[in-house]
Write an enzyme that holds these catalytic residues in place. Structure first.
Site, PDB file in Angstrom:
ATOM      1  N   LYS A 188     -29.547  12.770   0.197  1.00 35.36           N
ATOM      2  CA  LYS A 188     -28.417  13.621   0.597  1.00 35.36           C
ATOM      3  C   LYS A 188     -27.236  13.416  -0.358  1.00 35.36           C
ATOM      4  O   LYS A 188     -26.962  12.276  -0.763  1.00 35.36           O
ATOM      5  CB  LYS A 188     -28.003  13.271   2.035  1.00 35.36           C
ATOM      6  CG  LYS A 188     -26.951  14.203   2.648  1.00 35.36           C
ATOM      7  CD  LYS A 188     -26.669  13.867   4.122  1.00 35.36           C
ATOM      8  CE  LYS A 188     -25.652  14.812   4.752  1.00 35.36           C
ATOM      9  NZ  LYS A 188     -25.386  14.501   6.170  1.00 35.36           N
ATOM     10  N   SER A 221     -25.263  18.444   9.576  1.00 32.36           N
ATOM     11  CA  SER A 221     -24.922  18.650   8.181  1.00 32.36           C
ATOM     12  C   SER A 221     -26.064  18.332   7.221  1.00 32.36           C
ATOM     13  O   SER A 221     -26.019  18.772   6.075  1.00 32.36           O
ATOM     14  CB  SER A 221     -23.724  17.778   7.814  1.00 32.36           C
ATOM     15  OG  SER A 221     -24.061  16.406   7.853  1.00 32.36           O
ATOM     16  N   SER A 231     -25.769  15.016  12.899  1.00 35.47           N
ATOM     17  CA  SER A 231     -26.169  15.575  11.600  1.00 35.47           C
ATOM     18  C   SER A 231     -27.540  15.156  11.100  1.00 35.47           C
ATOM     19  O   SER A 231     -28.014  15.689  10.098  1.00 35.47           O
ATOM     20  CB  SER A 231     -25.128  15.223  10.537  1.00 35.47           C
ATOM     21  OG  SER A 231     -24.000  16.038  10.689  1.00 35.47           O
TER      22      SER A 231
END
Lengths: 506, 490
Positions: free
Chosen positions: A79, A164, A188
């Site tokens: 990420k 997210s 998330s």
């Protein structure tokens, strides 16, 4: 040869050990999949092919010389919130520009030291603020899953992958990596996992080091993996977790062999079902999924107990005070002075204003404003202090529950994946995506989403397991029982890999 | 705190009558520590700009603060030295504001729950002792330095100081004159230097004060205060208070009122100026730093630090008075700097404390002052001066010879006893030798002998002659006694 990208992390690990294929082949297969599919999914914001192949080559040498490490040669996505040494890290915000950190996040370093290969940086909502991956400066991520129309054919609407960690969930679901790192501040990891048919675990606050991860809300942020299976989650978490002297909120406790705990079953496990999660307007199919999960665990030998978590309804509003408050302060460092974007103005104040107005997207600006407001003189007691009190009460709810049960079972999300743009005009509806997950962050507990079924439109749904502090092993055990009963959910048709004719020539 | 007489003396005369000045101080003292409060960077002074900056100090994304235990210990030691409440649990907060020399966009400080609570400092101002209350002491990060004079269009930032640990020590508004405020800072500085928790170097900015000043008619409630920021010398603190009090009295007497504001003291112009208006006032949005756990330690940890605390100036002064028979004044002078007190103790060990104090304060300090030297670089070591004092105490040399001897040791060095031996400077105490000289002088000056009988003060002339005859080595007391007997004067 079989498509190596269809393997799970544990299968790939076993295949490498048996020398069925090489780490280089495995990495190349994934790089090809990214090459073919990323244009459609937009899961990666940066592909680090050369870096990955160099790591894979080293892995092959280690495997050949019998020095394979636990994650040797396994290609992962990372990420973009995780700082990567010498590799652009942006948190998917314009304000970081082409920022290249001089350091590697502790969690990332742990994975690479265990032998894993990094394929690239994954898309996410800007500074992890969002539930649909629509706030990223690099554009929206598309869910590999699509709804089935009434005619039984796949509809054309593109769906969100959740957020997210939408790049992570889409990449894992779309076989663009074996597993991915992710972070979870209010849901998330779990919400995108639920929306893409993947497994996501947010460990206990303090289990993973936050050092080198771009901060959103420091008291809530935790790193964790998104994977194809529960076993893969167990493998990943073991090598992400651990004490770090550089993060004083990380906990100095041994990291168990989570994979070894998986086989133990759930016989006698006490499962709590909180009545407060039966929110008004919960869709019948979510309710049905929940009942199904209860039945599966019962059938596997667990006992079911209704419990009460009376302060649940205050969790979401309190979260939307605490998280923006911390974010408003954490994001103050992006001021155009030392790194990242700078948009000069006629004086210092104007330079700040220009830089931050141009650098931050709308959602981030909104949360900075909310956070600044709730911390302002005269409002602090009414908002921030009260929210902290709510947090204490939520923790207390769970402390009471742990006397009666070992894990808690709830749905992960109130609804399946929605279409791009469907909720962007309705921030409240978007924030409600996290209604079942934020409580876990507020209490600092471990939470996990496991795929448990498909919606009427054929898109994935997840069940959430909540555990006692540092009892991720029990969560994984219970998650395994659900996975065993529900089976895995993979996208049948890799539509995204069909490259446009023009591109295919090259 | 102040009785009426003290208060009266400190009043400032205005056109409408006397005014009372009320002063409170916030002193920022840089903690003596090798590394910064939340990072491993060096705190060394004078390095190339931006050479002591870690990833944490530069507020790189994802960086986290880790508390430096030595800074915590230093704050506790200081709290103990201020006889203050030590809080075994305290909280670090973020003070949010934007400035280029503040990389995080917030300063990590302590707001509601400081590490040290109420304490006291005993001060002497203009011959009177008083107690000044300490409100609190907390730990916080220093900011970097903005440099505005290096480029026509840009400002530069040096982050070497960014993140260095400071102790903010807040007094109660107990002081009523510039002199008292100066005495307070001086004493606080002495305590910090004894504890070695801050070097107190005001020139380097390692100790600086924010001075809160208000004025009122005696007996009235507190007036509106102004805060004079960053005053960096004890002299300026005194001047700033005087001019600020004058300014406030002037405004009130002209029918105006005081705006609560932050001001700067300009020593060149001898005035204070407003720094920023109320419209620009910051809302710092304090909240507990979520990157840091509450700071907690056991009472055992505090007790351990307490057990190894050095002797503090007040205790040392009391001991000097008791053990060496010094006057309160001499003791105060000697303990003001630990190095001086340590020097004195070596000189006075097993010797006459009063003579030792006299020599250290008058001869040594006088000479050091004259030559602009500090005690660490004194040409006469404590052991050497001790030798000289020993020779005086045992009557081996006279006071006058001792001054010559001091001069020799100062310029040439050497062991005082050896010098006295080799150069024949020893005092003659042999009565036979003295009597011989006395007799010779009496015999040679019959007229003076007659005069002395009528005018006893002539004795001095005779003593002088005998000393001259003996090359200054005769013990003056013995000479005087013998002359009195022989001349028949009382």
């Amino acid at each position: 040869m079989t498509d190596l990208t269809k393997l799970t992390l544990s299968e790939a690990r076993d295949g490498l050990q048996k020398k069925t294929f090489t780490a280089t082949e495995l990495t190349k297969a994934h790089l090809s999949a990214i090459d073919a599919g990323n244009a459609a999914l937009n899961a990666y914001v940066l592909v680090t092919g050369e870096h990955a192949l160099a790591q894979a080559k080293a892995s092959d040498a280690n495997i050949a010389s019998g020095k394979a490490r636990p994650l040797e040669g396994l290609p992962l996505g990372n990420k973009d919130l995780f700082c990567t040494k010498g590799i652009r890290t942006t948190a998917c915000s314009k304000i970081l520009g082409d920022f290249k950190p001089a350091y590697e996040s502790t969690v990332g370093a742990n994975l690479w030291h265990a032998g894993a290969v990094m394929l690239g940086k994954l898309n996410n909502d800007e500074f992890a603020m969002g539930s649909s991956n629509e706030t990223s400066a690099f554009g929206t991520v598309v869910n590999p899953w699509r709804r089935k129309g009434k005619d039984g054919k796949l509809a054309a609407d593109k769906l969100v992958p959740g957020g997210s960690s939408g790049g992570s969930s889409a990449a894992v679901s779309g076989s663009l990596c074996l597993a991915a790192t992710a972070t979870d501040t209010g849901g998330s990891i779990r919400q995108p996992a639920a929306l893409t048919g993947t497994v996501g675990i947010k460990p206990t606050y303090g289990r993973c080091s936050r050092w080198g991860i771009v901060a959103f809300a420091s008291s809530l942020d935790q790193a964790g993996p998104i994977t194809k299976t529960v076993r893969d989650a167990a493998i990943m978490l073991r090598h992400m977790a651990g004490h770090d002297a550089k993060d004083t909120t990380s906990v100095d406790a041994p990291v168990p062999d989570y994979e070894a705990a998986l086989g133990k079953g759930v016989k006698g496990l006490r499962v709590g079902v909180p009545k407060e999660y039966r929110v008004v307007g919960m869709s019948p199919e979510i309710e049905k999924l929940w009942e199904q999960g209860i039945a599966w665990l019962k059938a596997a030998g667990a006992t079911i107990h209704e419990i009460s978590l009376p302060h649940t309804k205050y969790a979401l509003p309190a979260y939307y005070i605490v998280a923006p408050a911390e974010a408003s302060s954490n994001l103050a460092r992006y001021d155009g002075v030392r790194y990242g974007l700078r948009v000069p103005g006629k004086d210092l104040v104007e330079t700040y204003e220009n830089t931050r107005a141009a650098g931050f997207g709308k959602e981030v600006r909104k949360r900075i404003l909310i956070g600044t407001y709730v911390l302002s003189a005269g409002y602090y007691d009414a908002y921030y202090l009260k929210a902290q009190k709510v947090r204490t009460l939520i923790k207390r709810d769970f402390d009471t529950a742990w006397d009666k049960v070992d894990v808690v079972l709830t749905p992960t999300t109130p609804s399946p994946a929605f279409a791009l743009g469907e909720k962007t005009g309705d921030p409240l509806a978007m924030y409600l995506e996290d209604i079942f997950t934020v409580t876990v962050n507020m209490a600092g507990l471990p939470g996990m989403s496991v795929p448990a079924g498909l919606s009427s439109q054929g898109t994935p749904l997840g069940l959430q397991l909540i555990g006692k502090p540092f009892d991720e092993a029990t969560l994984l055990r219970a998650g395994q029982a659900i996975e065993d009963a529900a089976g895995r959910f993979t996208v049948a048709d890799a539509w995204w890999a069909k490259r446009p004719a023009k591109a295919a020539k090259t | 705190m102040n009785d009426a007489s003290t208060a009266n003396k400190n009043l400032m005369q205005g056109a409408t009558g006397p005014w009372e000045i009320v002063i409170g101080l916030e002193v920022h003292a840089q903690v003596n520590s090798k590394s910064k409060l939340f990072s491993g960077s060096s705190t060394a002074f004078g390095a190339e700009p931006n050479s002591h900056v870690s990833l944490v100090d530069a507020a790189m994304p994802g960086m986290l603060p880790v508390i430096n235990e030595e800074c915590v210990a230093q704050a506790i030691r200081t709290g103990l030295g201020l006889k203050a409440q030590i809080n075994n649990r305290s909280i670090f907060d973020r003070k949010n504001y934007f400035y280029p020399d503040l990389p995080q966009g917030y300063q990590i400080s302590q707001y509601k729950y400081p590490i040290v609570g109420e304490g006291v400092i005993e001060i002497d101002a203009e011959g009177e002792s008083m107690t000044v209350g300490i409100e609190r002491l907390h730990l916080e990060q220093d900011a970097g330095k903005s440099i505005h004079d290096q480029h026509p269009d840009y400002s530069y930032v040096d982050l070497n100081r960014s993140g260095v640990a400071l102790m903010e020590i807040v007094s109660k508004p107990d002081m009523r004159s510039a002199k008292q405020a100066q005495a307070y800072v001086t004493k606080l500085r002495t305590i910090l230097r004894y504890l070695e928790t801050c070097d107190g170097d005001m020139e380097k900015g390692n100790l600086r004060a924010d001075v809160n000043v208000s004025v009122r008619k005696p007996g009235d409630k507190l007036g509106t205060r102004c805060e004079i920021k960053n005053v960096n010398s004890i002299r300026f603190i005194g001047q700033a208070i005087e001019v600020e009090a004058r300014r406030q009295i002037g405004i009130i007497e002209d029918g105006g009122k005081i705006d609560q504001e932050t001001r700067l003291f300009d020593p060149a112009k001898g005035e204070t100026r407003a720094m920023r208006s109320k419209e620009e006032a910051h809302d710092y949005r304090y909240f507990p730093d979520p990157d840091l756990l509450p700071l907690e330690f056991t009472q055992g940890y505090v007790d351990g630090l307490k057990a190894h605390l050095p002797e503090l100036p007040d205790e040392k002064k009391a001991r000097f008075i008791k053990d060496f028979g010094l006057s309160a004044y001499d003791a105060s002078v000697l303990v003001a700097e630990k190095a001086n007190a340590d020097y004195f103790e070596i000189v006075a060990k097993d010797r006459d404390g009063k003579i030792a104090a006299n020599w250290v304060i008058n001869e040594l300090f006088g000479r050091l002052n004259k030559e602009g030297k500090d005690i660490e670089h004194s040409p006469v070591s404590a052991a050497q001066l001790g030798g000289i004092v020993g020779l005086i105490s045992s009557n081996a040399i006279s006071g006058k010879i001792a001054k010559d001897l001091f001069e020799i040791v100062w310029t040439e060095g050497g062991d005082p006893a050896d010098i006295v031996e080799k150069r024949g400077m020893k005092q003659v105490t042999d009565t036979g030798a003295i009597e011989k000289a006395v007799n010779e002088i009496i015999k040679a000056n019959p007229e003076k002998v007659e005069q002395a009988k009528l005018k006893p003060s002539m004795l001095g002339w005779f003593v002088g002659q005998v000393m001259k005859q003996t090359g200054g080595k005769a013990a003056p007391a013995a000479v005087s006694d013998m002359l009195k007997a022989k001349l028949g004067i009382e």
